[in-house]
Design a protein around this motif. Sequence first.
Motif, PDB file in Angstrom:
ATOM      1  N   ALA A 140       7.811  -3.133  -2.789  1.00 51.34           N
ATOM      2  CA  ALA A 140       7.926  -2.987  -1.331  1.00 51.34           C
ATOM      3  C   ALA A 140       8.401  -1.582  -0.980  1.00 51.34           C
ATOM      4  O   ALA A 140       7.965  -0.985   0.014  1.00 51.34           O
ATOM      5  CB  ALA A 140       8.896  -4.021  -0.786  1.00 51.34           C
ATOM      6  N   ARG A 141       9.279  -1.036  -1.809  1.00 55.53           N
ATOM      7  CA  ARG A 141       9.790   0.322  -1.541  1.00 55.53           C
ATOM      8  C   ARG A 141       8.687   1.356  -1.763  1.00 55.53           C
ATOM      9  O   ARG A 141       8.565   2.308  -1.010  1.00 55.53           O
ATOM     10  CB  ARG A 141      10.982   0.619  -2.456  1.00 55.53           C
ATOM     11  N   GLN A 164       7.347  12.081  -4.238  1.00 51.89           N
ATOM     12  CA  GLN A 164       8.229  11.541  -3.199  1.00 51.89           C
ATOM     13  C   GLN A 164       8.500  10.053  -3.450  1.00 51.89           C
ATOM     14  O   GLN A 164       9.617   9.571  -3.238  1.00 51.89           O
ATOM     15  CB  GLN A 164       7.605  11.733  -1.807  1.00 51.89           C
ATOM     16  N   GLU A 217       4.249   5.653   5.031  1.00 49.15           N
ATOM     17  CA  GLU A 217       4.640   6.842   5.817  1.00 49.15           C
ATOM     18  C   GLU A 217       3.752   8.034   5.460  1.00 49.15           C
ATOM     19  O   GLU A 217       3.366   8.813   6.338  1.00 49.15           O
ATOM     20  CB  GLU A 217       6.108   7.186   5.577  1.00 49.15           C
ATOM     21  N   ARG A 267       2.794  -5.369   4.274  1.00 52.57           N
ATOM     22  CA  ARG A 267       3.164  -6.743   4.591  1.00 52.57           C
ATOM     23  C   ARG A 267       3.637  -7.429   3.311  1.00 52.57           C
ATOM     24  O   ARG A 267       2.926  -7.431   2.306  1.00 52.57           O
ATOM     25  CB  ARG A 267       1.968  -7.506   5.154  1.00 52.57           C
ATOM     26  N   ALA A 268       4.847  -7.958   3.375  1.00 50.39           N
ATOM     27  CA  ALA A 268       5.372  -8.709   2.230  1.00 50.39           C
ATOM     28  C   ALA A 268       4.909 -10.150   2.358  1.00 50.39           C
ATOM     29  O   ALA A 268       5.104 -10.771   3.398  1.00 50.39           O
ATOM     30  CB  ALA A 268       6.896  -8.641   2.232  1.00 50.39           C
ATOM     31  N   TRP A 302      17.935  -4.438   4.122  1.00 50.85           N
ATOM     32  CA  TRP A 302      17.733  -3.476   3.035  1.00 50.85           C
ATOM     33  C   TRP A 302      19.036  -3.172   2.318  1.00 50.85           C
ATOM     34  O   TRP A 302      19.063  -2.960   1.104  1.00 50.85           O
ATOM     35  CB  TRP A 302      17.100  -2.188   3.582  1.00 50.85           C
ATOM     36  N   GLY A 320      19.776   4.033   1.567  1.00 50.65           N
ATOM     37  CA  GLY A 320      19.250   4.168   0.207  1.00 50.65           C
ATOM     38  C   GLY A 320      17.762   4.430   0.141  1.00 50.65           C
ATOM     39  O   GLY A 320      17.219   4.642  -0.943  1.00 50.65           O
ATOM     40  N   ASP A 321      17.081   4.396   1.280  1.00 57.53           N
ATOM     41  CA  ASP A 321      15.648   4.693   1.300  1.00 57.53           C
ATOM     42  C   ASP A 321      15.351   5.949   2.102  1.00 57.53           C
ATOM     43  O   ASP A 321      14.210   6.189   2.491  1.00 57.53           O
ATOM     44  CB  ASP A 321      14.865   3.513   1.893  1.00 57.53           C
ATOM     45  N   ALA A 347       6.443   1.170   1.187  1.00 55.61           N
ATOM     46  CA  ALA A 347       7.046   1.727   2.409  1.00 55.61           C
ATOM     47  C   ALA A 347       6.883   3.245   2.441  1.00 55.61           C
ATOM     48  O   ALA A 347       6.568   3.828   3.488  1.00 55.61           O
ATOM     49  CB  ALA A 347       8.518   1.335   2.478  1.00 55.61           C
ATOM     50  N   ASP A 376      11.135   9.957  -6.041  1.00 55.68           N
ATOM     51  CA  ASP A 376      12.432  10.385  -5.515  1.00 55.68           C
ATOM     52  C   ASP A 376      13.080   9.312  -4.646  1.00 55.68           C
ATOM     53  O   ASP A 376      14.290   9.110  -4.689  1.00 55.68           O
ATOM     54  CB  ASP A 376      12.277  11.672  -4.693  1.00 55.68           C
ATOM     55  N   VAL A 377      12.268   8.636  -3.840  1.00 53.59           N
ATOM     56  CA  VAL A 377      12.830   7.675  -2.882  1.00 53.59           C
ATOM     57  C   VAL A 377      12.922   6.276  -3.504  1.00 53.59           C
ATOM     58  O   VAL A 377      13.993   5.678  -3.554  1.00 53.59           O
ATOM     59  CB  VAL A 377      11.986   7.625  -1.584  1.00 53.59           C
ATOM     60  N   ARG A 428      27.214   9.893 -10.966  1.00 55.60           N
ATOM     61  CA  ARG A 428      26.487  11.167 -11.024  1.00 55.60           C
ATOM     62  C   ARG A 428      27.169  12.282 -10.252  1.00 55.60           C
ATOM     63  O   ARG A 428      26.690  13.401 -10.220  1.00 55.60           O
ATOM     64  CB  ARG A 428      25.062  10.981 -10.488  1.00 55.60           C
ATOM     65  N   GLU A 462      14.711   6.624  -7.108  1.00 62.26           N
ATOM     66  CA  GLU A 462      15.873   7.515  -7.237  1.00 62.26           C
ATOM     67  C   GLU A 462      15.698   8.456  -8.435  1.00 62.26           C
ATOM     68  O   GLU A 462      16.649   8.746  -9.171  1.00 62.26           O
ATOM     69  CB  GLU A 462      17.165   6.719  -7.353  1.00 62.26           C
ATOM     70  N   LEU A 518      18.713  10.650   0.213  1.00 65.97           N
ATOM     71  CA  LEU A 518      19.216   9.283   0.028  1.00 65.97           C
ATOM     72  C   LEU A 518      20.753   9.238  -0.019  1.00 65.97           C
ATOM     73  O   LEU A 518      21.386  10.124  -0.581  1.00 65.97           O
ATOM     74  CB  LEU A 518      18.683   8.710  -1.286  1.00 65.97           C
ATOM     75  N   GLN A 525       8.043  -4.517   9.968  1.00 65.76           N
ATOM     76  CA  GLN A 525       8.351  -3.986   8.637  1.00 65.76           C
ATOM     77  C   GLN A 525       8.707  -2.506   8.633  1.00 65.76           C
ATOM     78  O   GLN A 525       9.576  -2.081   7.891  1.00 65.76           O
ATOM     79  CB  GLN A 525       7.145  -4.189   7.712  1.00 65.76           C
ATOM     80  N   ARG A 526       8.029  -1.727   9.463  1.00 65.25           N
ATOM     81  CA  ARG A 526       8.115  -0.287   9.271  1.00 65.25           C
ATOM     82  C   ARG A 526       9.229   0.378  10.077  1.00 65.25           C
ATOM     83  O   ARG A 526      10.107   1.018   9.507  1.00 65.25           O
ATOM     84  CB  ARG A 526       6.762   0.322   9.633  1.00 65.25           C
ATOM     85  N   ARG A 533       0.363   7.439   7.117  1.00 63.61           N
ATOM     86  CA  ARG A 533       0.434   7.543   8.587  1.00 63.61           C
ATOM     87  C   ARG A 533       0.539   9.003   9.022  1.00 63.61           C
ATOM     88  O   ARG A 533      -0.066   9.410  10.008  1.00 63.61           O
ATOM     89  CB  ARG A 533       1.618   6.734   9.127  1.00 63.61           C
ATOM     90  N   LYS A 534       1.309   9.771   8.278  1.00 68.87           N
ATOM     91  CA  LYS A 534       1.443  11.186   8.629  1.00 68.87           C
ATOM     92  C   LYS A 534       0.085  11.882   8.533  1.00 68.87           C
ATOM     93  O   LYS A 534      -0.182  12.835   9.263  1.00 68.87           O
ATOM     94  CB  LYS A 534       2.433  11.870   7.689  1.00 68.87           C
ATOM     95  N   VAL A 570      11.345   5.693   6.462  1.00 69.82           N
ATOM     96  CA  VAL A 570      11.599   5.826   5.013  1.00 69.82           C
ATOM     97  C   VAL A 570      11.249   7.229   4.512  1.00 69.82           C
ATOM     98  O   VAL A 570      10.209   7.781   4.861  1.00 69.82           O
ATOM     99  CB  VAL A 570      10.749   4.791   4.251  1.00 69.82           C
ATOM    100  N   GLY A 571      12.127   7.774   3.712  1.00 75.47           N
ATOM    101  CA  GLY A 571      11.808   9.004   2.988  1.00 75.47           C
ATOM    102  C   GLY A 571      11.906  10.282   3.803  1.00 75.47           C
ATOM    103  O   GLY A 571      11.546  11.344   3.304  1.00 75.47           O
ATOM    104  N   PRO A 612       1.962 -11.828   9.949  1.00 75.22           N
ATOM    105  CA  PRO A 612       2.702 -10.599  10.233  1.00 75.22           C
ATOM    106  C   PRO A 612       2.846 -10.405  11.744  1.00 75.22           C
ATOM    107  O   PRO A 612       1.894 -10.617  12.482  1.00 75.22           O
ATOM    108  CB  PRO A 612       1.812  -9.511   9.630  1.00 75.22           C
TER     109      PRO A 612
END
Lengths: 584, 308
Positions: free
Chosen positions: A414-415, A330, A422, A434-435, B259, B88-89, A418, A333-334, B73, A337, B60, B248-249, A425-426, B55-56, B161
């Motif tokens: 960061a991506r 995942q 998730e 935190r950036a 973003w 895009g995320d 992120a 994929d996210v 593509r 890409e 996308l 952030q989230r 958390r799930k 996210v996710g 934060p």
Amino acid sequence: MKLSRLFMALITFALIALAFAQTPRNETVIFDIDGGNVTAPTNFNWMVPGTARNQGMHQAVWEPLFILNYETGEIMPYLGTSFTANESLDVWTLKIRDGVKWADGEAFNADDVVFTLNLLLGDETMTLGGAADMQQWVTDVAKVDDLTVQFNLKAPNPRFQLDYWSVRIWGGIIILPEHVWAGQDPFTFTNYDPAKGWPLGTGAYKLTSASETRFTYERDDNWWGKDVGIPEMGISGLPAPKYLVWEVTGAEENKVQLASQGELDSIMDVTLGGFEAMVANNPNIEAWVDGMPYVWFDPCPRQLSVNNMVAPWDNAEMRWALNDLMDRQQIIDVAYEGTTIPSQTMFVEYGGLLPYINAITGAGMTLGTTADVEKGKALIEKNGYALNSNGFYEKDGKVLSIEIQTHEAFIEKARIAAVLVEQYRKAGIDASTRAVAGATWDENKRFGNYEGVLDWDACGSINEPWNSMNRFTSRFLKPIGEASPGTNNHVRWSGANNDAYSAIVEKIGVLPLGDPSIEGMVVEAYQHLYDDMPFIPITQARKLVPFDTTYWTGWPTQENNYNHPATWWMSTHQIIHNLKPTGN
Amino acid sequence: MATISANPKRKISRFNRFDNPWLNPFLITGVFLIVIILLGAFIGQFTWDSDLALVGNSPLKQPPVGVSHTTLRGTSVGTWEHPLGTDGDGRDMLAVMIVGAPRTLAIGFIAAAAGMGFGILLGFMAGFMGGRVDDVIRIASDTTITIPSILVLIVIQSVIPVNLVGMALLISAFAWPGPTRLIRGQVLSMKESGYVKMARISGASTFDIMFKEMMPNLIPYLAASFIGNMQGSILAAIGLEVLGLGPQRVPTLGKSIYWSVQLSGLSQGLWWWWGFPALILVVIFVGLLLINLGLDEISNPRLRQKVE
């Protein structure tokens, strides 16, 4: 659409206005640089941690002794002509190219090499760049003659030339001009005085201006190699570009706009969508591969580094839970890409390392491509945690949480973080990301001020396994609050498994490259690392590096593969010498 | 008033003196716009999966329904599964709007409320008590108002934060000097009025005079100031979010734009990524502006009794 075009045009105009060099465009090569603004643009002391050197200095001004050719595996001579070991691999002799001069006319010779090494060997803090590595291996250095230096090592090291002097990854130890650095405090000296020609290098370019976002260089027409060149690398005479610019372009939107308008010749890394957008506007842009996925694999796989000294992540089972709950596919994929592959081990998946990777996975040490949520949750519950009413694990009134730090200027990480947040958390971990500013991010790693951090600190090995493995040995272990030398073992992995691992890795370190016993030892050592999971490999690091051929050709591609395309590495000298103007 | 009655040919443009001032068209339109946003978010909470804003959780770069998007593509076509498309995320844009819009308003509301609360207290104290208390509060508010708040907020938030409430409270630290000065001025003029003097003679306590006698007369001013503060706070929050700071989230409208910029949404032609958040922000700002104008007219009768 009209509105968005107008908006784009305005942004483009503003960016071009900012980017426009006063130098003629067709004589200038403009490089993009990631990592955020250079906060101390006039500090050129590369040895102090956190000081920039890939703002053009180590690509154009400071030349390496050797350059590793990633495509052939050959170590090519540059300022050095040879670096040979004795039979027992513990005495190495460096031969320096005759005729090399610093930009002020002083000869580059053995005195400079000896001075640099003695400075690093004398650093009791082991914090100066290269100091920890040199102190691990080198007993002393001696000048044999003006062009010959002898390195006496503490133990046999077959990789001594490759690891520290050949731009194996990104950079390496840079030789200092003794006549500039002698008498200076290596911790505070900024190496900047334009009136004296500092920062001084041997390269074909001189720094002409420096700001937080832009560095410019002008060709030195008196460069030492203008007549003799470097025949072994096919370099003859002066390089074609008269001016070089390194520019901090920031967000990808800026990069795409500038590249679309032909105002960037080399772009450090973009997303697949960003690349497609710039190619749609500027068909002269090319990448390493001419087709999907366009990318080149950087040798530094991405990983989740977990602080092994912070509870509850000081428990190997809890770290294993983080691994089991990670869905690498995942993330690909996210965050990518679909343009990269999951890591199977700590190593980059280059051909030279595949036998070791296969041996490790063949011994049953595998990492899942997708998550095994049930297994991960079972491990957490085994350690006394139970889900609370908010869906998070809790023990003794404390919610199970992890904060993952990322470098604010590296969106790729960061991506990843992120997506990872998730996923955790799930599964019931109160994860957050935190950036933080680049300097803080680096410092937090070195001093252990984090729970989790997205980084690439198993980076090291290219064609043999020792270098990456060595970074996690007990030799580098420091308590929280003390700096990890070179961020080695900044995850602070310790204990019986680490001791056993370190002992085996030390033995591997003195064996000749390709020794048949290495593979078995790697598997044995890796088992200790695998059992403790001190950090969690995620994906291979793909880089989509676009080049614009409008003004310059000769960029490295899979077809024209004289070397890899990383223009933020010290090997960029070779690329610059290969560029040819198109006449546009 | 005198000028109106002086010429019988002149007529009042919008209301006569017997109209209910709260039926101000600016106010009604503004409230309508904000209510639409809130109602949409409220209904969305029950009819749409808010988790899709994370996210996710979606494919996308899907375009909105009825729109097609072409890349090297191939071409993708929007579906009702993601009516406003996805970013895009892998965030569903409708879910981002449902989650992000009320969060944006909430930041403004919390920051303005905290700023106003502090401002009311200090403004009354300064205006009514005078003397050294007034001097200290006046100097403090005059000094704070000169600080470039956005720069300070950027520095603080890049180090510490913060969640949504934390961000709002930080913004409120710079949102009190305006109301303080406004209220102080009003109190200074009001405390000389007859009913205040009467209350004082009657032995009412300072607190009662300030908050029971004078405060009700300031409600329209306070409301207008509150809305103005809300606008300022939202603007500050959006500014920080577009720079990548703040929560952030869970998405906010500003973070969505951030973003989009970071991942070249504009250049890729993914207009729904930045367009929808920008549209909602425009509606919010126009709504708040109209409310502010309406309240201004209510609190200042001279404004609403314009003549043609």
